[in-house]
Design a protein around this motif. Sequence first.
Motif, mmCIF file in Angstrom:
data_model
loop_
_atom_site.group_PDB
_atom_site.id
_atom_site.type_symbol
_atom_site.label_atom_id
_atom_site.label_comp_id
_atom_site.label_asym_id
_atom_site.label_seq_id
_atom_site.Cartn_x
_atom_site.Cartn_y
_atom_site.Cartn_z
ATOM 1 N N LEU A 1 0.842 -1.196 0.000
ATOM 2 C CA LEU A 1 0.000 0.000 0.000
ATOM 3 C C LEU A 1 0.879 1.249 0.000
ATOM 4 C CD1 LEU A 1 -2.785 1.475 0.492
ATOM 5 C CD2 LEU A 1 -2.239 1.283 2.922
ATOM 6 N N THR A 2 0.525 2.207 -0.837
ATOM 7 C CA THR A 2 1.222 3.497 -0.863
ATOM 8 C C THR A 2 0.198 4.613 -0.714
ATOM 9 O OG1 THR A 2 2.946 2.634 -2.327
ATOM 10 C CG2 THR A 2 2.741 5.021 -2.159
ATOM 11 N N PHE A 3 0.381 5.423 0.321
ATOM 12 C CA PHE A 3 -0.465 6.597 0.555
ATOM 13 C C PHE A 3 0.432 7.821 0.430
ATOM 14 C CE2 PHE A 3 -2.135 9.989 3.124
ATOM 15 C CZ PHE A 3 -3.497 9.965 2.921
ATOM 16 N N TYR A 4 0.074 8.708 -0.497
ATOM 17 C CA TYR A 4 0.878 9.918 -0.727
ATOM 18 C C TYR A 4 -0.034 11.135 -0.690
ATOM 19 C CZ TYR A 4 3.464 13.556 -3.243
ATOM 20 O OH TYR A 4 4.058 14.740 -3.609
ATOM 21 N N SER A 5 0.395 12.140 0.052
ATOM 22 C CA SER A 5 -0.370 13.396 0.093
ATOM 23 C C SER A 5 0.593 14.571 -0.035
ATOM 24 C CB SER A 5 -1.165 13.505 1.400
ATOM 25 O OG SER A 5 -0.294 13.615 2.515
ATOM 26 N N ARG A 6 0.114 15.598 -0.725
ATOM 27 C CA ARG A 6 0.893 16.841 -0.905
ATOM 28 C C ARG A 6 -0.079 18.006 -0.901
ATOM 29 N NH1 ARG A 6 2.738 20.296 -5.078
ATOM 30 N NH2 ARG A 6 4.900 21.014 -4.774
ATOM 31 N N ASN A 7 0.199 18.980 -0.044
ATOM 32 C CA ASN A 7 -0.728 20.121 0.053
ATOM 33 C C ASN A 7 0.035 21.397 0.379
ATOM 34 O OD1 ASN A 7 -0.980 18.452 2.858
ATOM 35 N ND2 ASN A 7 -0.921 20.662 3.251
ATOM 36 N N ASP B 1 6.830 25.836 0.787
ATOM 37 C CA ASP B 1 5.423 26.126 1.081
ATOM 38 C C ASP B 1 4.551 24.875 1.051
ATOM 39 O OD1 ASP B 1 6.005 28.818 1.313
ATOM 40 O OD2 ASP B 1 5.657 29.203 -0.821
ATOM 41 N N PHE B 2 5.137 23.735 0.744
ATOM 42 C CA PHE B 2 4.348 22.514 0.607
ATOM 43 C C PHE B 2 4.715 21.490 1.686
ATOM 44 C CE2 PHE B 2 4.049 24.421 -3.544
ATOM 45 C CZ PHE B 2 2.742 24.167 -3.930
ATOM 46 N N TYR B 3 3.755 20.646 1.947
ATOM 47 C CA TYR B 3 3.932 19.568 2.924
ATOM 48 C C TYR B 3 3.619 18.255 2.222
ATOM 49 C CZ TYR B 3 3.279 16.806 7.183
ATOM 50 O OH TYR B 3 3.372 15.855 8.165
ATOM 51 N N GLU B 4 4.568 17.287 2.307
ATOM 52 C CA GLU B 4 4.404 15.999 1.655
ATOM 53 C C GLU B 4 4.535 14.866 2.667
ATOM 54 O OE1 GLU B 4 6.166 16.990 -2.811
ATOM 55 O OE2 GLU B 4 7.363 15.813 -1.388
ATOM 56 N N LEU B 5 3.715 13.861 2.486
ATOM 57 C CA LEU B 5 3.752 12.685 3.367
ATOM 58 C C LEU B 5 3.584 11.433 2.503
ATOM 59 C CD1 LEU B 5 2.160 12.136 6.803
ATOM 60 C CD2 LEU B 5 1.590 10.526 4.965
ATOM 61 N N THR B 6 4.439 10.443 2.761
ATOM 62 C CA THR B 6 4.357 9.178 2.022
ATOM 63 C C THR B 6 4.395 8.024 3.017
ATOM 64 O OG1 THR B 6 5.556 10.147 0.162
ATOM 65 C CG2 THR B 6 5.389 7.752 0.234
ATOM 66 N N LEU B 7 3.373 7.185 2.962
ATOM 67 C CA LEU B 7 3.310 5.979 3.791
ATOM 68 C C LEU B 7 3.316 4.764 2.868
ATOM 69 C CD1 LEU B 7 2.802 4.366 6.433
ATOM 70 C CD2 LEU B 7 0.347 4.692 6.011
#
Length: 363
Positions: free
Chosen positions: A306-312, A353-359
């Motif tokens: 499983l890969t969960f990626y978010s960028r905002n 200015d961005f926040y990234e998270l990868t699980l």
Amino acid sequence: MINLISLKFTEQTIKAVVIQTSFWILFIVYELLAVYYHIGSLEGPLIYIVYYAINITLFYACLNLLSYTLEGTRVNYFKGVAAYFALLIFFLIIKAIADHLLGNPQPATNDPYIYIKQFLPRNLTRAVYFTLLAIFYCSAKYVTQYKRKALEAEKRQLIVEKNNAALEAQLSKSRNAYLQQQINPHMLFNALNFVYNSTQKYSDDAAQCIWLLSEIMRFSLEEADQDGKIKLGREVEQIDNLIAINRYRFKEPLHLNLQRAGDFASYKIIPLILLTLTENVFKHGNLTEVNSPAVLKLTVDENGLLTFYSRNLKKSKNEHPRIRKAVGLQNIRLRLDAFYRSGYQLKIDDPGDFYELTLTLQL
């Protein structure tokens, strides 16, 4: 092994004496049968009693010398070798005396060293023979002790790991149960149902928002399976509900690029992990900029990775939300550690200015 220095007649010692006495009786019988087969006759009983007593004493003396040398606080092979040669000389002297008293033929007047010439090679061979027996016995004892200690250590390690796993699983279940039991579910859903019916008369959007919220609350209070997990598809459904709620909440349109791929129905996951990470995107991100839309990718490959990626885009700096976000991520790490150990990786980047998270998580 029988310790000749400090002999204590315990039950274990008596058992060892019986076993080793039986061995020596069989050993002596075997050698005497071999001598009788090759020569056809035997010497008197006194000769065999004396010589076997000397040889067996040498065996146990070597055994105790090996144990003393190897089991000391500092292994000193030089002293051990020196002590062995002293023991060997003493053994040969005792055998020479026995040969002189019991040997045959009688000494000749023209050759007083007949016993040394005739019996020294035989005595030296027997000394080496019984020394090797002691070495083999000592080696077998240490190998057996090492294997037993290794098995005991492995067994203790397995017990500790099993207990730790059980404690971690129980702790995670207790935490989930604590969160679930803070609110009475029956009372909560009756109240939400009343609010939904009352609101529907005036605003379909508000009623729909309440219904979505009740679905998320119902999911959060669902009891997980025996392994502490729920179907991944159910978690993904709540992500959709959460996105829909936030679209109702804000007057301005939210710009979110949602991408999903994979067979979510075939896998399971511990609850509320992905939902909490998605909630952080709305809580701490700015989704109103059309040129900087948030990105949310959720994929599962054929191997169950499983890969969960978010960028905002970040909101304006606010210390209090930052602390709350850190606590939420810390709780997620604790739960992932308890269930998946090294089977996951949570990476956070904070570029500009961005926040990234990868699980990445092996289901």
